[in-house]
Motif scaffolding. Structure first.
Motif, PDB file in Angstrom:
ATOM      1  N   THR A 317       5.177  33.032 -16.625  1.00 35.49           N
ATOM      2  CA  THR A 317       5.098  32.267 -15.374  1.00 35.49           C
ATOM      3  C   THR A 317       6.254  32.646 -14.451  1.00 35.49           C
ATOM      4  O   THR A 317       6.078  32.714 -13.229  1.00 35.49           O
ATOM      5  CB  THR A 317       5.144  30.759 -15.675  1.00 35.49           C
ATOM      6  N   ASP A 320       5.285  35.735 -12.784  1.00 37.85           N
ATOM      7  CA  ASP A 320       4.339  35.468 -11.691  1.00 37.85           C
ATOM      8  C   ASP A 320       5.081  35.021 -10.428  1.00 37.85           C
ATOM      9  O   ASP A 320       4.737  35.447  -9.311  1.00 37.85           O
ATOM     10  CB  ASP A 320       3.348  34.375 -12.118  1.00 37.85           C
ATOM     11  N   GLU A 324       5.343  37.082  -6.828  1.00 36.78           N
ATOM     12  CA  GLU A 324       4.931  36.471  -5.564  1.00 36.78           C
ATOM     13  C   GLU A 324       6.052  36.551  -4.528  1.00 36.78           C
ATOM     14  O   GLU A 324       5.801  36.813  -3.337  1.00 36.78           O
ATOM     15  CB  GLU A 324       4.530  35.016  -5.808  1.00 36.78           C
ATOM     16  N   VAL A 451       5.047  28.659  -8.181  1.00 40.90           N
ATOM     17  CA  VAL A 451       4.143  29.761  -7.835  1.00 40.90           C
ATOM     18  C   VAL A 451       3.081  29.288  -6.839  1.00 40.90           C
ATOM     19  O   VAL A 451       2.827  29.919  -5.801  1.00 40.90           O
ATOM     20  CB  VAL A 451       3.467  30.324  -9.098  1.00 40.90           C
TER      21      VAL A 451
END
Length: 457
Positions: A317, A320, A324, A451
């Motif tokens: 995570t 991620d 981003e 996120v």
């Protein structure tokens, strides 16, 4: 197998071990190095089985199958957060094996033979037993089967002194042809000595003791090789012992503490484990949307991961989130403290699982000057490794420990479950600073929310 064939096999295995150790020094060659080391171990087992006890080949194969099955299951099921416990158990098994080899050799000879052989056998029993009991207790501490705090009882110092004296006395008596009962007594006293070595150790010192016991297991193998007249065991044990001692010294330096202090735990000074009570001092907290704005419009973000990231299994995570941010033009780097997590390289391996490019993982000495140019320091599940008390509070359990310079960033974001202190058991002034914002919650959930919030900007 002929003697020449056995010697060539031992030479090949020794070369494999040396090449493997070299390969493990770099992330790019670590997989290959690990494979070469495993191949060397296989060659060693095959040669020893064919040369030493061909009459016991069926039992040896059965033992290999059972041990191999246990190893495969452990490798598949043990999580990264439990890797230090598994290493501790491996150390213990190595120490126990060496001690048993020496005990069996002494039993077979009836305690008779060359003085130097008997002396080395006695040393093997001593150091192997210390390694076994110390490693088992270390495993229990890390697994929270017993408290991770230092354990001290009244009269512990004299008991430890008597144990050392008893072990030395028994070790001296063995080479002069004493009954086997003295050898057994040496083993039991040494087992107690291993417990006394680890009992006073707590907190962040425990992984360092694992490294020390790893070195002990290597020394045990080396001594066993001398007892059995096996050059390969001497080579392999020396490699493990030397690398283990070097790693222990490097970790002690990273903690800013002496090796003697760590070895003797509470005998020599405070442990790095203190109170676990949460502070009631005020802090500034925010929700994912506010933190996302801070991160999404930054030019440079430095991530400082810690054990909380490993516990939450949030490395994917986190990747991620950083992906981003990079899509938005944010420069992202990772600050890796030498003792972040519960074992050396813990954060490196954890982030490698999430395919984080290795060049983004910066060692403390490299990344610290860059914090001054960072818009945000994102601290995920770490506490003591960014605590300014390490250089501002004499007498603190972590005073003198080099830390990540997160305080130099323009803004600091902490992802924490609560205000509970880290292993050092002391409050972190950085949490209460004017530049700091906290996002409370499980690291994986918090990162997932960030996120989504960054994508919504």
């Amino acid at each position: 197998m002929t003697a020449t064939g056995a010697s060539l096999g031992y030479l090949l295995a020794s070369v494999c071990f040396i090449v493997a150790l070299k390969g493990l020094s770099s992330p790019k060659s670590a997989r290959l190095g690990n494979a070469i080391g495993a191949a060397g171990a296989l060659v060693a087992v095959v040669v020893v089985s064919l040369v030493a006890r061909p009459d016991r080949l069926a039992l040896i194969l059965l033992a290999i199958l059972v041990g191999g099955a246990i190893g495969v299951i452990a490798a598949e099921r043990v999580r990264m957060t439990a890797m230090p416990q598994m290493v501790a158990l491996f150390n213990g098994v190595g120490g126990a094996a060496g001690a048993l080899v020496a005990l069996l050799e002494l039993a077979e000879t009836g305690g008779r033979g060359d003085v130097d052989q008997l002396a080395v056998a006695a040393f093997t029993v001593l150091i192997g037993s210390v390694t076994f009991s110390g490693s088992v207790l270390t495993f229990a501490k890390l697994q929270e089967l017993v408290t991770g705090r230092p354990l001290i009882f009244p009269g512990m110092r004299p008991v430890a002194a008597l144990a050392v004296a008893g072990a030395l006395a028994a070790g001296i008596l063995v080479p002069i042809g004493t009954p086997l009962v003295v050898v057994v007594l040496l083993a039991f006293v040494s087992l107690g000595l291993g417990l006394l070595l680890v009992l006073p150790v707590g907190g962040a010192d425990v992984p360092i003791v694992i490294s020390l016991l790893n070195a002990f297991s290597g020394i045990t193998v080396t001594a066993s090789g001398y007892v059995l007249g096996n050059v390969l065991m001497i080579v392999a044990g020396t490699l493990v012992g030397a690398s283990g001692m070097l790693l222990t010294k490097l970790m002690a330096n990273a903690m800013g503490r002496s090796l003697v202090n760590i070895m003797f735990g509470a005998f020599a000074g405070p442990s790095t484990l203190g109170s676990t009570v949460e502070t009631d001092r005020p802090v500034r907290s925010a929700g994912p949307a506010d933190i996302a704005i801070l991160l999404g419009y930054a030019r440079k973000v430095i991530v400082a991961p810690g054990y909380g990231l490993a516990v939450a299994q949030a490395q994917h995570t986190l990747r991620d989130l950083t992906d981003e941010l990079e899509r938005r033009g944010v420069t992202v780097e990772y600050a890796i403290h030498p003792v972040a997590g519960r074992m050396p390289g813990h954060m490196n391996v954890l982030l490698a699982e999430a395919d984080v490019p290795y060049h983004k993982l910066k060692e403390m000495s490299v990344i610290n000057p860059e914090f001054r140019t960072a818009d945000v320091a994102l601290v995920v599940g770490a506490n003591d490794v960014v605590n300014p008390a390490a250089h501002t509070t004499p007498g603190s359990p972590i005073y003198g420990m080099p830390i990540l310079a997160a305080e130099d960033a323009a803004a600091i974001v902490f992802l924490k479950r609560s205000l509970r202190p880290g292993f050092a058991g002391i409050d972190n002034e950085l949490l209460h600073g004017p530049k700091t914002t906290l996002l409370f919650g499980d690291a994986k959930d918090s990162l997932a929310n960030l996120v989504a919030a960054v994508k919504a900007l």
